[in-house]
Design a protein around this motif. Structure first.
Motif, PDB file in Angstrom:
ATOM      1  N   SER A   1      34.012  48.611 -16.283  1.00 48.85           N
ATOM      2  CA  SER A   1      33.430  49.765 -15.589  1.00 48.85           C
ATOM      3  C   SER A   1      33.692  49.697 -14.091  1.00 48.85           C
ATOM      4  O   SER A   1      33.830  50.734 -13.436  1.00 48.85           O
ATOM      5  CB  SER A   1      31.912  49.821 -15.833  1.00 48.85           C
TER       6      SER A   1
ATOM      7  N   ASN B   1      24.340  55.143 -16.645  1.00 49.08           N
ATOM      8  CA  ASN B   1      25.104  54.988 -17.883  1.00 49.08           C
ATOM      9  C   ASN B   1      24.749  53.661 -18.544  1.00 49.08           C
ATOM     10  O   ASN B   1      24.324  52.713 -17.879  1.00 49.08           O
ATOM     11  CB  ASN B   1      26.607  55.011 -17.594  1.00 49.08           C
TER      12      ASN B   1
ATOM     13  N   SER C   1      26.696  58.117 -21.266  1.00 44.82           N
ATOM     14  CA  SER C   1      26.781  58.460 -19.853  1.00 44.82           C
ATOM     15  C   SER C   1      25.748  59.530 -19.506  1.00 44.82           C
ATOM     16  O   SER C   1      25.325  60.308 -20.358  1.00 44.82           O
ATOM     17  CB  SER C   1      28.190  58.956 -19.496  1.00 44.82           C
ATOM     18  N   ASP C   2      25.348  59.533 -18.243  1.00 50.97           N
ATOM     19  CA  ASP C   2      24.352  60.462 -17.721  1.00 50.97           C
ATOM     20  C   ASP C   2      23.037  60.359 -18.487  1.00 50.97           C
ATOM     21  O   ASP C   2      22.531  61.339 -19.050  1.00 50.97           O
ATOM     22  CB  ASP C   2      24.883  61.898 -17.773  1.00 50.97           C
TER      23      ASP C   2
ATOM     24  N   ASN D   1      26.322  50.821 -21.551  1.00 49.25           N
ATOM     25  CA  ASN D   1      27.422  50.412 -22.420  1.00 49.25           C
ATOM     26  C   ASN D   1      27.034  49.177 -23.210  1.00 49.25           C
ATOM     27  O   ASN D   1      26.431  48.245 -22.666  1.00 49.25           O
ATOM     28  CB  ASN D   1      28.675  50.094 -21.588  1.00 49.25           C
TER      29      ASN D   1
END
Length: 334
Positions: A126, A263, A285-286, A265
């Motif tokens: 990222s 975000n 995301s978001d 992951n």
């Protein structure tokens, strides 16, 4: 008179080592993305730079010279298309005339730039795939110069300056004790690579190897990274990750906040053999906003120093065929 003698001695040393053996290195690769709506795109390599980079380095006890270029047709044969940098090993030169410094001191000159270092573990790429802190005021064509100072077993610091563009860079990377790593940098006229917030900016990162401290029989580490634009709060970046594994299995959880957008992951990997690995990941995301889902599954295989991969993934919740893709390519370093 004494200064003149020292200068002459330095020139003699450089001339005397001018025929050090050269060393070539570089990489070659390609990467294609096939979208399920029929579109095809290159990915992972900048189309303006060509598919390969090649470097030539010449090094001796007192200096090293590096030449680097992207292979892009006949243009690569033009001298003006090569970046040339030189490291003058000042502390080694002084040692030859019986002046011993407590640190390693190098002078940096040539067509170079100065980029921030990071110790963030970056399990989902990222940070590293998108961001690097440098100054817009440092331009390779201006032949910027710098100084690096190293302390054996602890770390090093680098300062760079562009006399024409007035760009400033200062950064350091240290390991104060085993298992703890720290890095940071500050610049003026800042560029985060993906975008340029301008003004003064800094980045700082830290990593802690919990397994080493606690004597665990499995891997466990935590890391964080922050990017601060002093004149634009909405341009900041924050990364935090927990990574671990045991034997062939590995995994991570990562939170990022990029320009006020949060975000998450999560990913895992399994090492099938020394040559092959399977991995998969899911990302949202978001968070708290659009909550957009993406995911991937990937297999890599390395043979004879060549790494190939096949990856399937989707983004934007996989709502349309253009959000789904199959990606493949290879990379060869030499």
């Amino acid at each position: 008179m004494k200064k003149t003698i020292v200068l002459v001695a330095v020139l003699v040393l450089v001339v005397g080592t001018a025929f050090a053996a050269p060393k070539f290195s570089g990489n070659f690769g390609f990467d294609y993305k096939f979208f399920l709506d029929g579109d095809i795109a290159t990915s992972g390599y900048d189309g303006t730079a060509g598919a390969a980079d090649i470097s030539l380095s010449i090094s001796d006890d007192y200096y090293s010279i590096g030449l680097r270029n992207s292979i892009d047709g006949v243009a690569a044969l033009n001298a003006k298309d090569w970046y040339a940098t030189a490291t003058v090993k000042v502390s080694e030169i002084l040692k030859s005339i019986d002046i011993e410094l407590p640190v390693t001191l190098n002078a940096l000159v040539g067509n170079q730039n100065f980029f921030s270092s990071s110790v963030y573990t970056d399990p989902n790429s990222s940070e590293g795939d998108y961001y690097s802190l440098y100054s817009n005021g440092v331009t390779r064509a201006n032949i910027p110069f710098g100084v690096s100072v190293g302390l054996d077993g602890i770390g090093s610091a680098t300062v760079g300056y562009d006399l024409l563009g007035e760009g400033v860079f200062a950064g350091a990377k240290i390991t104060p004790v085993d298992g703890i790593s720290l890095a940071g940098a500050i610049v003026n006229d800042a560029n985060f690579d993906s975008y340029a917030p301008g003004g003064k900016a800094m980045t700082a990162s830290a990593a802690l190897d919990i397994a080493a401290f606690a004597g665990l029989d499995f891997d466990l580490s935590v890391a964080g990274s922050t990017w601060i634009a002093f004149d634009a709060d909405d341009q900041n970046l924050f990364f935090a990750a927990v990574s671990g594994g045991k034997d062939a299995v590995s995994g991570y959880v990562e939170y990022t906040n990029e320009q006020t957008v949060s975000n998450m992951n999560v990913g895992a990997g399994y090492k099938v053999s020394d040559a092959s690995k399977l991995s998969a990941g899911v990302g949202i995301s978001d968070l708290g906003g659009a909550n957009t889902l993406g995911a991937y599954a990937k297999g890599t295989y390395t043979i004879a120093g060549i790494t190939t991969f096949v990856k399937y993934g989707f983004g934007n919740n996989g709502e349309t065929s253009s959000d789904h893709y199959i990606q493949t390519g290879l990379d060869l370093s030499f």
